[in-house]
Design an enzyme around this catalytic site. Structure first.
Site, short mmCIF file in Angstrom:
data_model
loop_
_atom_site.label_atom_id
_atom_site.label_comp_id
_atom_site.label_asym_id
_atom_site.label_seq_id
_atom_site.Cartn_x
_atom_site.Cartn_y
_atom_site.Cartn_z
N ASP A 183 0.84 -1.20 0.00
CA ASP A 183 0.00 0.00 0.00
C ASP A 183 0.88 1.25 0.00
O ASP A 183 1.63 1.49 0.94
CB ASP A 183 -0.90 -0.02 1.25
CG ASP A 183 -2.00 1.02 1.18
OD1 ASP A 183 -1.99 1.85 0.26
OD2 ASP A 183 -2.89 0.98 2.06
N HIS A 185 -0.60 4.21 -0.09
CA HIS A 185 -1.43 5.11 0.73
C HIS A 185 -1.47 6.54 0.19
O HIS A 185 -1.71 7.50 0.94
CB HIS A 185 -0.92 5.10 2.18
CG HIS A 185 -2.01 5.05 3.20
ND1 HIS A 185 -2.33 6.10 4.03
CD2 HIS A 185 -2.87 4.05 3.53
CE1 HIS A 185 -3.33 5.76 4.82
NE2 HIS A 185 -3.68 4.52 4.54
N GLU A 209 -1.03 -0.56 -4.09
CA GLU A 209 -2.30 0.12 -3.83
C GLU A 209 -2.11 1.63 -3.72
O GLU A 209 -1.18 2.10 -3.07
CB GLU A 209 -2.89 -0.43 -2.53
CG GLU A 209 -4.17 0.22 -2.08
CD GLU A 209 -4.72 -0.44 -0.84
OE1 GLU A 209 -5.50 0.23 -0.11
OE2 GLU A 209 -4.40 -1.62 -0.58
N GLU A 236 -10.23 3.03 -2.68
CA GLU A 236 -10.79 3.23 -1.35
C GLU A 236 -11.29 4.66 -1.15
O GLU A 236 -12.14 4.90 -0.30
CB GLU A 236 -9.78 2.88 -0.27
CG GLU A 236 -8.61 3.83 -0.14
CD GLU A 236 -7.62 3.38 0.92
OE1 GLU A 236 -7.68 3.92 2.04
OE2 GLU A 236 -6.81 2.49 0.63
N ASP A 258 -15.00 0.60 -1.18
CA ASP A 258 -15.27 0.28 0.21
C ASP A 258 -16.78 0.21 0.42
O ASP A 258 -17.50 1.15 0.08
CB ASP A 258 -14.67 1.37 1.11
CG ASP A 258 -14.71 1.01 2.58
OD1 ASP A 258 -15.81 0.67 3.08
OD2 ASP A 258 -13.66 1.07 3.24
N HIS A 285 -12.06 -2.72 -0.19
CA HIS A 285 -11.36 -2.11 0.94
C HIS A 285 -12.20 -2.30 2.19
O HIS A 285 -13.40 -2.04 2.18
CB HIS A 285 -11.19 -0.61 0.62
CG HIS A 285 -10.52 0.18 1.69
ND1 HIS A 285 -11.21 1.02 2.53
CD2 HIS A 285 -9.21 0.30 2.03
CE1 HIS A 285 -10.37 1.63 3.34
NE2 HIS A 285 -9.15 1.21 3.07
#
Length: 382
Positions: A183, A185, A209, A236, A258, A285
């Site tokens: 990830d 982020h 990700e 996400e 998500d 997610h």
């Protein structure tokens, strides 16, 4: 059947639960929350309640359309998350009314079990080899880790090499048959992301990700996709099928909508179908609570192009509350060999311990994500 009551509960560690009651005694549970903005979403949930109170809960699609489209201003993380909680709870009621799990109402199961992955390493990843080894010993066949802590727009070779070293440790612990997700982020600029994904090719990640911020879709995201053979995942922080389409056009391999942010079960089904057109997979997610995970699993069992499921058991954010704390029966989340079994109970397939929820809500929470700064004092992406 009519909707008679709407209640919300702030519960540790950082979640918001929604209970919808009906005049026939059936109740549905949802999880509408934006992590760090739970109180704001709670206000939106109660503002929207006037649109559903007194209505038939089984008109799920009509409720979805009204809750999303009846306001002149619509969408975004707060309103979409409020809608998501309602949608989850209405599907829960629909399954209970028909005495079947939600995935049966979505066309029935397309698989017998669902693969899940576990988190390792925390926000500033460390102790990776030992952490991954523990997850492998617990039966997981896939893990996810953050690529690094704060990163500057073009960071040093030392930072890039440290990220690669952590990924190598994870690969060593997993062996050739395990899967590693990494990830970013949104902490990396497009330039730094392009550098890192090429370096990480040697460990063959299942996906990387959110390599760039969601507002940098289009050419920036496409440039990362094209920079290496590593599959790219995003989603996400995208809240509808309209928002994920540019990511698919950019060539991402995996979408991560998500269920508590992107319109609930109804919209995740549509996002999954859209991804299928592009040959992409979905990996919902879900670093949240038991209701969000239960909704994700219902989708996973009914979606042909599902890849893998995130879950939050023993996640590093879970202080003061855990995934299993709010369930009467925890067996739906007894993972075997890194997989979840098909839920057979009605609705979302879980039984909420309302006593535990109400007790936790007496304390509530005010969770906020950390605010990071670079060494020069400027704001860093968390």
């Amino acid at each position: 059947m009519k909707i008679t009551g709407i209640e919300t509960f702030l519960v540790a560690p950082r979640w918001l639960f929604l209970k919808i009651s009906t005049d026939e005694g059936l109740v549905g549970w949802g999880e509408p929350v934006v992590e760090g903005r739970a109180e704001t979403v709670r206000a939106a949930v109660h503002e929207l309640s006037e649109l559903v109170l007194g209505q038939d809960p089984l008109r799920i699609e009509d409720h979805w359309q009204v809750l999303r489209r009846s306001g002149f201003y619509r969408g975004g993380p707060v309103l979409s998350s409020a809608l998501s909680g309602y949608d989850q709870a209405l599907w829960d009621i629909a399954g209970k009314a028909r005495n079947c799990p939600v995935h049966e109402l979505l066309g029935g199961p397309v698989r017998d079990r669902v693969r899940v992955y576990s988190w390792v390493g925390g926000d500033r990843p460390d102790g990776i080899f030992e952490a991954v080894t523990r997850q492998v010993e617990a039966g997981y066949t896939a893990v996810k880790m953050n690529v690094a802590g704060p990163l500057t727009a073009i960071d040093t070779p030392a930072q890039a090499n440290a990220a690669l070293d952590r990924a190598r440790q994870a690969r060593e612990a997993l062996g050739p048959h395990g899967d590693l997700a990494i990830d970013f982020h949104g902490r990396t600029s497009p330039a730094m992301a392009r550098r890192l994904v090429r370096m990480l090719e040697e460990v063959q990640p299942m996906f990387v990700e959110e390599p760039v911020l969601p507002e940098l879709q289009g050419n920036a995201l496409a440039s990362v996709v094209q920079a290496s053979t590593v599959p790219v995942a995003v989603g996400e922080r995208l809240y509808s099928r309209w928002e994920v389409k540019p990511a698919l056009d950019a060539g991402v391999a995996v979408l991560q909508p998500d269920p508590s942010h992107a319109g609930g079960i109804s919209e995740l089904r549509r996002i999954g179908a859209l991804a299928e057109i592009y040959g992409a997979s979905i990996a919902p997610h879900c670093p949240l609570g038991p209701i969000a995970l239960a909704a994700s699993l219902q989708i996973a069992f009914a979606t042909p192009n599902f890849l893998i499921q995130e879950q939050s058991l023993r996640l590093h954010y879970n202080t003061g509350g855990e995934l299993l704390d709010y369930l009467l029966d925890t067996t739906p989340f007894d993972f075997v060999d890194g997989h979840a079994r098909r839920p057979l109970g009605p609705g979302l397939g879980i039984e909420i311990d309302e006593t535990a929820v109400r007790r936790a809500a007496e304390t509530g929470h005010s969770w906020r994500n950390p605010v990071w700064r670079h060494e020069d004092g400027s704001l860093a992406e968390w």
